[in-house]
Write a protein that holds these residues in place. Structure first.
Motif, PDB file in Angstrom:
ATOM      1  N   LEU A  71       4.926   6.294   6.416  1.00  0.00           N
ATOM      2  CA  LEU A  71       4.674   7.629   5.874  1.00  0.00           C
ATOM      3  C   LEU A  71       4.918   7.660   4.369  1.00  0.00           C
ATOM      4  O   LEU A  71       4.145   8.256   3.614  1.00  0.00           O
ATOM      5  CB  LEU A  71       5.556   8.673   6.579  1.00  0.00           C
ATOM      6  CG  LEU A  71       5.205   8.947   8.041  1.00  0.00           C
ATOM      7  CD1 LEU A  71       6.269   9.834   8.680  1.00  0.00           C
ATOM      8  CD2 LEU A  71       3.837   9.583   8.158  1.00  0.00           C
ATOM      9  N   GLN A  72       5.985   6.984   3.928  1.00  0.00           N
ATOM     10  CA  GLN A  72       6.271   6.934   2.493  1.00  0.00           C
ATOM     11  C   GLN A  72       5.170   6.172   1.757  1.00  0.00           C
ATOM     12  O   GLN A  72       4.727   6.591   0.685  1.00  0.00           O
ATOM     13  CB  GLN A  72       7.634   6.285   2.241  1.00  0.00           C
ATOM     14  CG  GLN A  72       8.070   6.346   0.788  1.00  0.00           C
ATOM     15  CD  GLN A  72       8.213   7.770   0.288  1.00  0.00           C
ATOM     16  OE1 GLN A  72       8.901   8.588   0.882  1.00  0.00           O
ATOM     17  NE2 GLN A  72       7.552   8.092  -0.816  1.00  0.00           N
ATOM     18  N   ASP A  73       4.717   5.046   2.327  1.00  0.00           N
ATOM     19  CA  ASP A  73       3.616   4.291   1.728  1.00  0.00           C
ATOM     20  C   ASP A  73       2.374   5.168   1.595  1.00  0.00           C
ATOM     21  O   ASP A  73       1.685   5.130   0.574  1.00  0.00           O
ATOM     22  CB  ASP A  73       3.291   3.042   2.557  1.00  0.00           C
ATOM     23  CG  ASP A  73       4.309   1.922   2.385  1.00  0.00           C
ATOM     24  OD1 ASP A  73       5.147   2.012   1.458  1.00  0.00           O
ATOM     25  OD2 ASP A  73       4.266   0.966   3.177  1.00  0.00           O
ATOM     26  N   ALA A  74       2.081   5.950   2.615  1.00  0.00           N
ATOM     27  CA  ALA A  74       0.915   6.839   2.578  1.00  0.00           C
ATOM     28  C   ALA A  74       1.069   7.878   1.467  1.00  0.00           C
ATOM     29  O   ALA A  74       0.126   8.138   0.714  1.00  0.00           O
ATOM     30  CB  ALA A  74       0.713   7.514   3.929  1.00  0.00           C
ATOM     31  N   GLU A  75       2.265   8.455   1.363  1.00  0.00           N
ATOM     32  CA  GLU A  75       2.509   9.440   0.305  1.00  0.00           C
ATOM     33  C   GLU A  75       2.379   8.820  -1.078  1.00  0.00           C
ATOM     34  O   GLU A  75       1.941   9.475  -2.021  1.00  0.00           O
ATOM     35  CB  GLU A  75       3.897  10.069   0.472  1.00  0.00           C
ATOM     36  CG  GLU A  75       4.001  11.053   1.605  1.00  0.00           C
ATOM     37  CD  GLU A  75       5.397  11.655   1.732  1.00  0.00           C
ATOM     38  OE1 GLU A  75       6.141  11.680   0.725  1.00  0.00           O
ATOM     39  OE2 GLU A  75       5.724  12.088   2.843  1.00  0.00           O
ATOM     40  N   ASP A  76       2.754   7.544  -1.198  1.00  0.00           N
ATOM     41  CA  ASP A  76       2.682   6.842  -2.486  1.00  0.00           C
ATOM     42  C   ASP A  76       1.295   6.286  -2.769  1.00  0.00           C
ATOM     43  O   ASP A  76       1.083   5.626  -3.788  1.00  0.00           O
ATOM     44  CB  ASP A  76       3.716   5.704  -2.526  1.00  0.00           C
ATOM     45  CG  ASP A  76       5.153   6.197  -2.479  1.00  0.00           C
ATOM     46  OD1 ASP A  76       5.377   7.399  -2.759  1.00  0.00           O
ATOM     47  OD2 ASP A  76       6.047   5.393  -2.150  1.00  0.00           O
ATOM     48  N   GLY A  77       0.357   6.510  -1.857  1.00  0.00           N
ATOM     49  CA  GLY A  77      -1.012   6.031  -2.053  1.00  0.00           C
ATOM     50  C   GLY A  77      -1.204   4.557  -1.749  1.00  0.00           C
ATOM     51  O   GLY A  77      -2.217   3.969  -2.120  1.00  0.00           O
ATOM     52  N   LYS A  78      -0.239   3.951  -1.108  1.00  0.00           N
ATOM     53  CA  LYS A  78      -0.341   2.530  -0.756  1.00  0.00           C
ATOM     54  C   LYS A  78      -1.103   2.397   0.563  1.00  0.00           C
ATOM     55  O   LYS A  78      -0.533   2.106   1.615  1.00  0.00           O
ATOM     56  CB  LYS A  78       1.042   1.911  -0.620  1.00  0.00           C
ATOM     57  CG  LYS A  78       1.853   1.927  -1.896  1.00  0.00           C
ATOM     58  CD  LYS A  78       3.240   1.371  -1.641  1.00  0.00           C
ATOM     59  CE  LYS A  78       4.117   1.493  -2.860  1.00  0.00           C
ATOM     60  NZ  LYS A  78       5.496   1.088  -2.574  1.00  0.00           N
TER      61      LYS A  78
ATOM     62  N   GLU B 259       8.815   5.730   9.135  1.00  0.00           N
ATOM     63  CA  GLU B 259       9.162   6.407   7.891  1.00  0.00           C
ATOM     64  C   GLU B 259       8.643   5.644   6.671  1.00  0.00           C
ATOM     65  O   GLU B 259       8.150   6.237   5.710  1.00  0.00           O
ATOM     66  CB  GLU B 259      10.671   6.627   7.807  1.00  0.00           C
ATOM     67  CG  GLU B 259      11.137   7.705   8.778  1.00  0.00           C
ATOM     68  CD  GLU B 259      12.647   7.809   8.902  1.00  0.00           C
ATOM     69  OE1 GLU B 259      13.374   6.920   8.406  1.00  0.00           O
ATOM     70  OE2 GLU B 259      13.105   8.790   9.515  1.00  0.00           O
ATOM     71  N   LYS B 260       8.710   4.312   6.727  1.00  0.00           N
ATOM     72  CA  LYS B 260       8.176   3.501   5.625  1.00  0.00           C
ATOM     73  C   LYS B 260       6.666   3.679   5.521  1.00  0.00           C
ATOM     74  O   LYS B 260       6.123   3.822   4.424  1.00  0.00           O
ATOM     75  CB  LYS B 260       8.515   2.024   5.813  1.00  0.00           C
ATOM     76  CG  LYS B 260       7.998   1.172   4.663  1.00  0.00           C
ATOM     77  CD  LYS B 260       8.362  -0.276   4.809  1.00  0.00           C
ATOM     78  CE  LYS B 260       7.866  -1.148   3.678  1.00  0.00           C
ATOM     79  NZ  LYS B 260       6.778  -0.724   2.878  1.00  0.00           N
TER      80      LYS B 260
END
Length: 81
Positions: A59-66, A56-57
């Motif tokens: 996926l969130q990083d990917a969504e945030d462009g990290k 989940e982290k």
């Protein structure tokens, strides 16, 4: 996958199909069916909470462009690859 590996996989599949066509023991057939059901289960339900949080982290990083490029990842982790 190289051609030799692909041929080996196909050979193994044919060997299993031939063997399976001769199986008369219902318990063996049931074990194979259970194995097939296991393989079709959603892997998400079989991983730990820590692993789920990590996914989940990510996926969130990917969504945030990290994200890092493939070449950057190769550079960072080349000694382990």
């Amino acid at each position: 996958m190289n051609i030799k590996a692909e041929l080996n996989i196909q050979s193994k599949k044919l060997e299993l199909i031939q063997w399976l066509s001769t199986v008369e023991d219902l318990s063996v057939l049931n074990k194979i069916i259970d194995l097939k059901k296991q393989e079709n289960k959603d892997w998400w339900n079989s991983i730990s909470e820590t692993e789920k949080q990590s996914v989940e982290k990510g996926l969130q990083d990917a969504e945030d462009g990290k994200l890092n490029s493939h070449s950057k990842a190769r550079q960072l982790y080349d000694k382990w690859l």
